[in-house]
Design a protein around this motif. Structure first.
Motif, mmCIF file in Angstrom:
data_model
loop_
_atom_site.group_PDB
_atom_site.id
_atom_site.type_symbol
_atom_site.label_atom_id
_atom_site.label_comp_id
_atom_site.label_asym_id
_atom_site.label_seq_id
_atom_site.Cartn_x
_atom_site.Cartn_y
_atom_site.Cartn_z
ATOM 1 N N LYS A 1 32.244 14.910 43.437
ATOM 2 C CA LYS A 1 31.703 15.767 42.382
ATOM 3 C C LYS A 1 32.165 15.327 41.003
ATOM 4 O O LYS A 1 31.401 15.343 40.036
ATOM 5 C CB LYS A 1 32.114 17.219 42.638
ATOM 6 N N SER A 2 33.414 14.902 40.891
ATOM 7 C CA SER A 2 33.950 14.488 39.591
ATOM 8 C C SER A 2 33.307 13.195 39.101
ATOM 9 O O SER A 2 33.408 12.867 37.918
ATOM 10 C CB SER A 2 35.467 14.313 39.670
ATOM 11 N N ASP A 3 32.643 12.458 39.990
ATOM 12 C CA ASP A 3 31.941 11.244 39.584
ATOM 13 C C ASP A 3 30.498 11.533 39.180
ATOM 14 O O ASP A 3 29.909 10.782 38.407
ATOM 15 C CB ASP A 3 31.939 10.215 40.724
ATOM 16 N N ARG A 4 29.930 12.601 39.710
ATOM 17 C CA ARG A 4 28.525 12.921 39.441
ATOM 18 C C ARG A 4 28.363 13.860 38.250
ATOM 19 O O ARG A 4 27.273 13.948 37.677
ATOM 20 C CB ARG A 4 27.876 13.565 40.673
ATOM 21 N N PHE A 5 29.421 14.579 37.892
ATOM 22 C CA PHE A 5 29.344 15.558 36.812
ATOM 23 C C PHE A 5 30.327 15.208 35.701
ATOM 24 O O PHE A 5 31.439 14.739 35.962
ATOM 25 C CB PHE A 5 29.676 16.960 37.327
ATOM 26 N N ARG A 6 29.912 15.460 34.482
ATOM 27 C CA ARG A 6 30.811 15.285 33.348
ATOM 28 C C ARG A 6 31.867 16.390 33.357
ATOM 29 O O ARG A 6 31.698 17.438 33.992
ATOM 30 C CB ARG A 6 30.019 15.336 32.041
ATOM 31 N N LEU A 7 32.931 16.157 32.614
ATOM 32 C CA LEU A 7 34.015 17.139 32.550
ATOM 33 C C LEU A 7 33.495 18.499 32.106
ATOM 34 O O LEU A 7 33.833 19.536 32.684
ATOM 35 C CB LEU A 7 35.097 16.638 31.588
ATOM 36 N N THR A 8 32.649 18.532 31.068
ATOM 37 C CA THR A 8 32.144 19.804 30.552
ATOM 38 C C THR A 8 31.284 20.534 31.573
ATOM 39 O O THR A 8 31.250 21.761 31.605
ATOM 40 C CB THR A 8 31.339 19.586 29.249
ATOM 41 N N GLU A 9 30.600 19.778 32.437
ATOM 42 C CA GLU A 9 29.712 20.392 33.424
ATOM 43 C C GLU A 9 30.474 21.027 34.575
ATOM 44 O O GLU A 9 29.898 21.783 35.360
ATOM 45 C CB GLU A 9 28.733 19.342 33.956
ATOM 46 N N ARG A 10 31.767 20.742 34.657
ATOM 47 C CA ARG A 10 32.591 21.306 35.724
ATOM 48 C C ARG A 10 33.347 22.545 35.258
ATOM 49 O O ARG A 10 34.162 23.094 36.005
ATOM 50 C CB ARG A 10 33.577 20.253 36.248
ATOM 51 N N GLN A 11 33.055 23.017 34.034
ATOM 52 C CA GLN A 11 33.703 24.207 33.500
ATOM 53 C C GLN A 11 32.766 25.417 33.627
ATOM 54 O O GLN A 11 31.571 25.276 33.847
ATOM 55 C CB GLN A 11 34.097 23.999 32.032
ATOM 56 N N ARG A 12 33.324 26.597 33.462
ATOM 57 C CA ARG A 12 32.529 27.827 33.548
ATOM 58 C C ARG A 12 31.781 28.068 32.238
ATOM 59 O O ARG A 12 32.304 27.778 31.166
ATOM 60 C CB ARG A 12 33.430 29.024 33.834
ATOM 61 N N PRO A 13 30.571 28.640 32.315
ATOM 62 C CA PRO A 13 29.858 29.005 31.087
ATOM 63 C C PRO A 13 30.462 30.274 30.488
ATOM 64 O O PRO A 13 31.062 31.090 31.193
ATOM 65 C CB PRO A 13 28.432 29.252 31.565
ATOM 66 N N LEU A 14 30.331 30.439 29.174
ATOM 67 C CA LEU A 14 30.841 31.631 28.509
ATOM 68 C C LEU A 14 30.075 32.870 28.931
ATOM 69 O O LEU A 14 30.607 33.973 28.939
ATOM 70 C CB LEU A 14 30.757 31.450 26.987
ATOM 71 N N GLN A 15 28.796 32.704 29.260
ATOM 72 C CA GLN A 15 27.971 33.806 29.733
ATOM 73 C C GLN A 15 27.244 33.362 31.001
ATOM 74 O O GLN A 15 26.809 32.228 31.102
ATOM 75 C CB GLN A 15 26.926 34.213 28.680
ATOM 76 N N GLY A 16 27.114 34.277 31.960
ATOM 77 C CA GLY A 16 26.352 33.963 33.153
ATOM 78 C C GLY A 16 27.127 33.113 34.144
ATOM 79 O O GLY A 16 28.309 32.815 33.972
ATOM 80 N N THR A 17 26.430 32.715 35.205
ATOM 81 C CA THR A 17 27.052 31.962 36.289
ATOM 82 C C THR A 17 26.354 30.631 36.561
ATOM 83 O O THR A 17 26.779 29.887 37.436
ATOM 84 C CB THR A 17 27.026 32.792 37.590
ATOM 85 N N ALA A 18 25.285 30.339 35.827
ATOM 86 C CA ALA A 18 24.549 29.096 36.055
ATOM 87 C C ALA A 18 25.421 27.891 35.717
ATOM 88 O O ALA A 18 26.260 27.949 34.821
ATOM 89 C CB ALA A 18 23.276 29.083 35.223
ATOM 90 N N ARG A 19 25.208 26.824 36.434
ATOM 91 C CA ARG A 19 25.971 25.598 36.201
ATOM 92 C C ARG A 19 25.020 24.445 35.889
ATOM 93 O O ARG A 19 23.932 24.364 36.468
ATOM 94 C CB ARG A 19 26.805 25.249 37.432
ATOM 95 N N PRO A 20 25.420 23.534 34.996
ATOM 96 C CA PRO A 20 24.590 22.357 34.705
ATOM 97 C C PRO A 20 24.371 21.517 35.954
ATOM 98 O O PRO A 20 25.157 21.555 36.901
ATOM 99 C CB PRO A 20 25.402 21.601 33.649
ATOM 100 N N LYS A 21 23.317 20.736 35.923
ATOM 101 C CA LYS A 21 22.944 19.894 37.053
ATOM 102 C C LYS A 21 23.255 18.427 36.738
ATOM 103 O O LYS A 21 23.398 18.050 35.580
ATOM 104 C CB LYS A 21 21.465 20.073 37.360
ATOM 105 N N PRO A 22 23.352 17.577 37.757
ATOM 106 C CA PRO A 22 23.772 16.186 37.543
ATOM 107 C C PRO A 22 22.671 15.321 36.934
ATOM 108 O O PRO A 22 21.476 15.596 37.085
ATOM 109 C CB PRO A 22 24.122 15.711 38.953
ATOM 110 N N ALA A 23 23.076 14.245 36.286
ATOM 111 C CA ALA A 23 22.146 13.353 35.601
ATOM 112 C C ALA A 23 21.490 12.347 36.536
ATOM 113 O O ALA A 23 20.591 11.623 36.117
ATOM 114 C CB ALA A 23 22.881 12.598 34.488
#
Length: 246
Positions: free
Chosen positions: A97-119
């Motif tokens: 997972k740490s290879d497919r996602f950027r550091l920022t994408e592995r953090q929690r959003p300030l609002q909601g529960t949605a997470r960014p998707k991989p490039a």
């Protein structure tokens, strides 16, 4: 560019964002042979290609060429018809997972529960398939990097109060799901409107500077964030707490 030029002529500063990734995870940059380059030069070189590495193109042509260049499957699509059209596989790469996602994408959003998707997932149809938008987006970013009136946060400086941003328009990466209030229906218009409202209200209240101050992160994260970027609305609190512990 016309809007930015008009604002410049009026002495106004603009903060603007686009809903696609402004950078790749470190592993992808390494596969591209650009891990040692700073983000600006890496983006321009990625766009131009180098004779062996393909230049940025529409995903239908670029993804297979890049996979062939790397010698392994990086880009893929779960949509069998499009995967066949693109000449790529349907199986997700077996990267951590740490290879497919950027550091920022592995953090929690300030609002909601949605997470960014991989490039690395492409096809442009269906939830979570965003890699193609990023390929196209990086091409357009490369065209904008010669505008001396625009700086790109946090690539040009981790802290929005750094002198390099003084008097400049600022481009930020947004993930609308991290900024959209939970009670607001999700659609493209609401994504755009409420992302702008969130940034405007944070600016007016004085909290925007804190959201755009990543220099507080531990020094071990600085180089990674300067290359991978950061999404406004993803909470660095977990990383900050680790930095305090260190």
């Amino acid at each position: 560019i016309e809007e930015l030029d008009s604002a410049t002529a009026k002495g106004e500063r603009v903060i603007f964002g686009m809903d696609h990734q402004y950078s790749w995870p470190t592993t992808l940059w390494k596969r591209a042979g650009l891990s040692d380059d700073k983000w600006r030069s890496a983006t321009v070189e990625l766009s131009a290609g180098n004779g062996k590495r393909p230049d940025l193109d529409i995903p239908r042509r670029f993804c297979k060429k890049f996979n062939d260049f790397v010698g392994e499957q990086i880009f893929w699509s779960p949509l069998r018809g499009l995967a066949s059209l693109y000449g790529i596989g349907t199986a997700r790469p077996r990267f951590h997972k740490s290879d497919r996602f950027r550091l920022t994408e592995r953090q929690r959003p300030l609002q909601g529960t949605a997470r960014p998707k991989p490039a690395d997932c492409v096809g442009g149809q269906g939830e979570g398939i965003v890699g193609g938008q990023t390929i196209c987006g990086l091409y357009h970013i490369a065209l904008l990097l010669n505008l001396n009136t625009v700086k790109w946060w946090p690539f040009d400086g981790l802290n929005i109060l750094d002198p390099i941003y003084t008097g400049k328009h600022v481009a930020i990466e947004i993930f609308p799901a991290a900024l959209l209030p939970p009670h607001i229906p999700k659609n493209d218009d609401n994504d755009a409107l409420h992302s702008c409202m969130y940034v405007h209200e944070a600016d007016q209240s004085g909290s925007l500077g804190g959201l755009m101050r990543l220099s507080d992160l531990g020094s071990e994260y600085h180089a990674q964030v300067l290359k991978e970027g950061w999404i406004l609305g993803m909470d660095p609190a977990e990383l900050l707490s680790k930095a305090v512990c260190l």
